[in-house]
Design a protein around this motif. Sequence first.
Motif, mmCIF file in Angstrom:
data_model
loop_
_atom_site.group_PDB
_atom_site.id
_atom_site.type_symbol
_atom_site.label_atom_id
_atom_site.label_comp_id
_atom_site.label_asym_id
_atom_site.label_seq_id
_atom_site.Cartn_x
_atom_site.Cartn_y
_atom_site.Cartn_z
ATOM 1 N N PHE A 38 55.280 -11.482 11.824
ATOM 2 C CA PHE A 38 53.542 -10.940 11.244
ATOM 3 C C PHE A 38 52.862 -9.890 11.726
ATOM 4 N N ALA A 39 53.070 -10.102 12.973
ATOM 5 C CA ALA A 39 52.055 -8.806 13.840
ATOM 6 C C ALA A 39 53.446 -7.365 13.680
ATOM 7 N N THR A 40 54.468 -7.638 13.823
ATOM 8 C CA THR A 40 55.794 -6.371 13.278
ATOM 9 C C THR A 40 55.530 -5.484 12.554
ATOM 10 N N VAL A 41 55.348 -6.845 11.249
ATOM 11 C CA VAL A 41 55.187 -5.723 9.756
ATOM 12 C C VAL A 41 53.970 -5.874 9.550
ATOM 13 N N ASN A 42 53.048 -6.159 9.990
ATOM 14 C CA ASN A 42 51.324 -5.520 9.708
ATOM 15 C C ASN A 42 51.498 -4.389 10.735
ATOM 16 N N HIS A 43 52.242 -3.780 12.069
ATOM 17 C CA HIS A 43 52.196 -2.426 12.858
ATOM 18 C C HIS A 43 52.714 -1.687 11.646
ATOM 19 N N LEU A 44 54.075 -2.353 10.548
ATOM 20 C CA LEU A 44 54.821 -1.313 10.251
ATOM 21 C C LEU A 44 54.458 -0.230 9.585
ATOM 22 N N LEU A 45 53.823 -1.682 8.433
ATOM 23 C CA LEU A 45 53.003 -1.292 7.411
ATOM 24 C C LEU A 45 51.464 0.085 7.580
ATOM 25 N N TRP A 46 51.150 -0.608 8.685
ATOM 26 C CA TRP A 46 50.241 -0.075 9.126
ATOM 27 C C TRP A 46 50.534 1.524 9.156
ATOM 28 N N ALA A 47 51.875 1.655 9.804
ATOM 29 C CA ALA A 47 52.910 3.360 10.367
ATOM 30 C C ALA A 47 52.842 3.730 9.704
ATOM 31 N N ASP A 48 53.365 3.320 8.753
ATOM 32 C CA ASP A 48 53.701 3.492 7.486
ATOM 33 C C ASP A 48 52.672 4.283 6.606
ATOM 34 N N THR A 49 51.567 3.767 7.294
ATOM 35 C CA THR A 49 50.651 4.342 5.900
ATOM 36 C C THR A 49 49.551 5.206 6.713
ATOM 37 N N LYS B 123 45.928 13.743 3.873
ATOM 38 C CA LYS B 123 44.828 12.735 3.303
ATOM 39 C C LYS B 123 44.029 11.971 4.730
ATOM 40 N N PRO B 124 43.013 11.269 4.132
ATOM 41 C CA PRO B 124 42.604 10.332 5.559
ATOM 42 C C PRO B 124 43.481 9.384 6.044
ATOM 43 N N SER B 125 43.235 8.848 7.755
ATOM 44 C CA SER B 125 43.981 7.902 7.841
ATOM 45 C C SER B 125 43.870 6.165 7.464
ATOM 46 N N PRO B 126 44.365 5.713 7.723
ATOM 47 C CA PRO B 126 43.504 3.748 7.729
ATOM 48 C C PRO B 126 43.223 4.116 8.794
ATOM 49 N N GLY B 127 43.332 5.037 9.760
ATOM 50 C CA GLY B 127 42.372 3.835 10.906
ATOM 51 C C GLY B 127 43.312 3.138 12.096
ATOM 52 N N GLY B 128 42.288 2.563 12.905
ATOM 53 C CA GLY B 128 42.752 1.756 13.835
ATOM 54 C C GLY B 128 43.794 2.455 14.893
ATOM 55 N N THR B 129 44.037 1.486 15.929
ATOM 56 C CA THR B 129 44.800 1.908 17.009
ATOM 57 C C THR B 129 46.285 0.896 16.577
ATOM 58 N N THR B 130 47.118 1.277 17.581
ATOM 59 C CA THR B 130 48.372 0.342 17.397
ATOM 60 C C THR B 130 48.443 -0.749 17.189
ATOM 61 N N GLU B 131 47.648 -1.070 18.771
ATOM 62 C CA GLU B 131 47.104 -2.108 19.344
ATOM 63 C C GLU B 131 46.385 -3.392 17.986
ATOM 64 N N GLU B 132 45.534 -2.824 17.282
ATOM 65 C CA GLU B 132 44.753 -2.806 15.486
ATOM 66 C C GLU B 132 46.146 -3.444 14.636
ATOM 67 N N ASP C 282 56.199 22.771 9.655
ATOM 68 C CA ASP C 282 55.463 22.286 11.115
ATOM 69 C C ASP C 282 53.960 21.383 10.693
ATOM 70 N N LEU C 283 53.734 19.679 11.058
ATOM 71 C CA LEU C 283 53.258 19.079 10.761
ATOM 72 C C LEU C 283 52.016 18.953 11.642
ATOM 73 N N SER C 284 50.919 18.997 11.868
ATOM 74 C CA SER C 284 50.240 19.076 13.055
ATOM 75 C C SER C 284 49.187 17.775 12.296
ATOM 76 N N TRP C 285 48.689 17.162 13.567
ATOM 77 C CA TRP C 285 47.717 15.865 13.269
ATOM 78 C C TRP C 285 47.125 15.684 14.271
ATOM 79 N N HIS C 286 46.132 15.055 14.444
ATOM 80 C CA HIS C 286 45.346 14.423 15.910
ATOM 81 C C HIS C 286 46.117 12.972 15.829
ATOM 82 N N SER C 287 47.084 12.894 16.734
ATOM 83 C CA SER C 287 47.621 11.551 18.039
ATOM 84 C C SER C 287 46.609 10.548 18.141
ATOM 85 N N GLY C 288 45.762 10.070 17.813
ATOM 86 C CA GLY C 288 45.568 8.549 18.672
ATOM 87 C C GLY C 288 46.344 8.429 20.412
ATOM 88 N N LEU C 289 47.210 7.888 19.627
ATOM 89 C CA LEU C 289 48.227 7.289 20.599
ATOM 90 C C LEU C 289 48.265 8.700 22.098
#
Length: 171
Positions: free
Chosen positions: A45-56, A65-74, A111-118
């Motif tokens: 479940f944590a893995t599929v949740n991470h994948l959905l978050w990353a896709d978002t 558009k605005p990001s879903p927020g949160g961190t990789t851990e979250e 090119d795509l530019s963004w702020h990487s939280g990671l």
Amino acid sequence: MLTKEYCITMARYNAWQNRGLRKILQEMPRAELTKDRGAFFGSIFATVNHLLWADTMWMSRFEGKPSPGGTTEESKAFQPTAAAWSGERFRMDGHILIWAEKVRALDLVSDLSWHSGLLGREVSKNMGDCVMHFFNHQTHHRGQVHAMLTQIGITPEPTDLFLMPESGPWL
């Protein structure tokens, strides 16, 4: 160079694979879904949740558009239940398909530019490379989920791209 056709094929593949996972995960007991199995994110479940978050997250970047927020851990707790995850996964897969059908060749060489939280800084990369990473990331983590399911005696649908149905339903 990536093409629109590549994006459509990979979006269809993503949706087809997630459709099979949605069926399986909705029927699994929560204790089995959330059991730590030693994978990078711990549980199925944590893995599929991470994948959905990353896709978002990636789709928000692709579309400006605005990001879903949160961190990789979250990200491991992005959705609270398998039912909520399934609904959001279905919506996201449809969204990805629509995006792929509208993507332009010019988008994929820009090119795509963004702020990487990671990384904690601004990043700029070729959009085509980012799209390739996006689809590769999906396949990588679904492979982990496939392995965890196989280890507990559940057989997901085949993952070979050449076995994907020529026409829907992918969702």
